[in-house]
Design an enzyme around this catalytic site. Structure first.
Site, mmCIF file in Angstrom:
data_model
loop_
_atom_site.group_PDB
_atom_site.id
_atom_site.type_symbol
_atom_site.label_atom_id
_atom_site.label_comp_id
_atom_site.label_asym_id
_atom_site.label_seq_id
_atom_site.Cartn_x
_atom_site.Cartn_y
_atom_site.Cartn_z
ATOM 1 N N SER A 62 0.839 -1.197 0.000
ATOM 2 C CA SER A 62 0.000 0.000 0.000
ATOM 3 C C SER A 62 0.870 1.241 0.000
ATOM 4 C CB SER A 62 -0.906 0.026 1.238
ATOM 5 O OG SER A 62 -1.622 1.242 1.317
ATOM 6 N N TYR A 89 -1.431 0.343 10.293
ATOM 7 C CA TYR A 89 -1.572 -0.261 8.966
ATOM 8 C C TYR A 89 -0.371 0.090 8.086
ATOM 9 C CZ TYR A 89 -3.435 -0.984 4.238
ATOM 10 O OH TYR A 89 -3.622 -1.374 2.933
#
Length: 259
Positions: free
Chosen positions: A143, A154
């Site tokens: 990501s 995250y």
């Protein structure tokens, strides 16, 4: 049903919906023999649809946040097809969006467990099979959130995926194994069949999530989210022989945002 992946055995994790499902659909259309993995039983329906189109598909339900789940999946895939040519690691995703000071220890651990460990475990579980073959391709889905707002845990997990990608590529290049990753930006997808976060969203939580969306769009040169096809195509390119001289690469797929 022939093309770049004719007769190749491809394991796709997180295959019940979103990017994983689209990767599976496109790979099937190019001749891949598929092992579709997800914790949710929706993966059975995806597999049934692809079988109706003539694909050779094994659907497995497993919890890939645990080593036992990953080990079982790779063992069953190898038992069914006799080899594993390609692994697409696609499990992960933001659960909460909030300033780091508001994360509880349990939330931090859950974000890391969800978005790092499935890739760690699946790479470890598939490598013995690929080493035996002296050939294989791994594509990890990371990501651009490694540089972003409202999701520090995250981002840390996906930073781990990036490091894993480069280190594995270096370590196993001499054994015919390529390891790359894509780093998606914001992606338009149908509503999730099972939400990652089932908690009621307060006005504050909604405002924090809107900050995440605004930052994502602002950092993309194109100022928009990508489509599922725009995410799946680079994944399949890296999995194909066209990328035979690429390894250890993390490819941002975010409209110009490099993460």
């Amino acid at each position: 049903m022939s093309g770049r992946f004719d007769r190749r055995v491809m394991v796709v994790t997180g295959a019940a919906q979103g990017i994983g499902r689209r990767v599976a659909e496109l790979a099937a259309a190019e001749g891949a023999r598929l092992v579709l993995v997800d914790i949710a039983d929706y993966v059975q329906g995806v597999a049934a649809d692809l079988r109706d189109q003539g694909a050779d598909v094994l659907a497995l339900q497993a919890d890939l946040e645990a080593w036992e789940g990953a080990e079982s999946v790779m063992a069953r895939a190898h038992e069914r097809f006799g080899r594993i040519d390609i692994l697409i690691n696609n499990v992960g995703g933001t659960i909460w969006a909030q300033p780091y000071e508001h994360y509880t220890p349990a939330q931090i651990q859950k974000e890391i467990q969800r978005s790092l460990f499935p890739t760690l475990w699946c790479c470890r579980a598939v490598l013995p099979h690929m080493v035996d073959q002296q050939a294989g391709v791994i594509v990890n889905v990371s990501s651009v959130a490694t540089r972003g707002l409202m999701r520090v845990p995250y981002g840390a997990a996906k930073g781990g995926v990036n490091a894993l990608t480069v280190n594995l590529a270096y370590e196993y290049a001499g054994q015919g194994i390529r390891v790359n990753a894509t780093a998606p930006g914001g992606t338009e997808a149908p509503p999730r069949l099972t939400p990652r976060n089932t908690e009621a969203q307060s006005e504050q939580a909604q405002a924090w999530y809107q900050r995440l969306i605004d930052q994502t769009n602002a950092h993309s040169f194109m100022h928009r989210y990508g489509t599922l096809d725009e995410q799946a195509a680079p994944i399949l390119f890296l999995a194909s022989d066209a990328a035979s001289y690429l390894t250890g690469t993390v490819l941002p797929v975010a409209g110009g945002d490099l993460g």
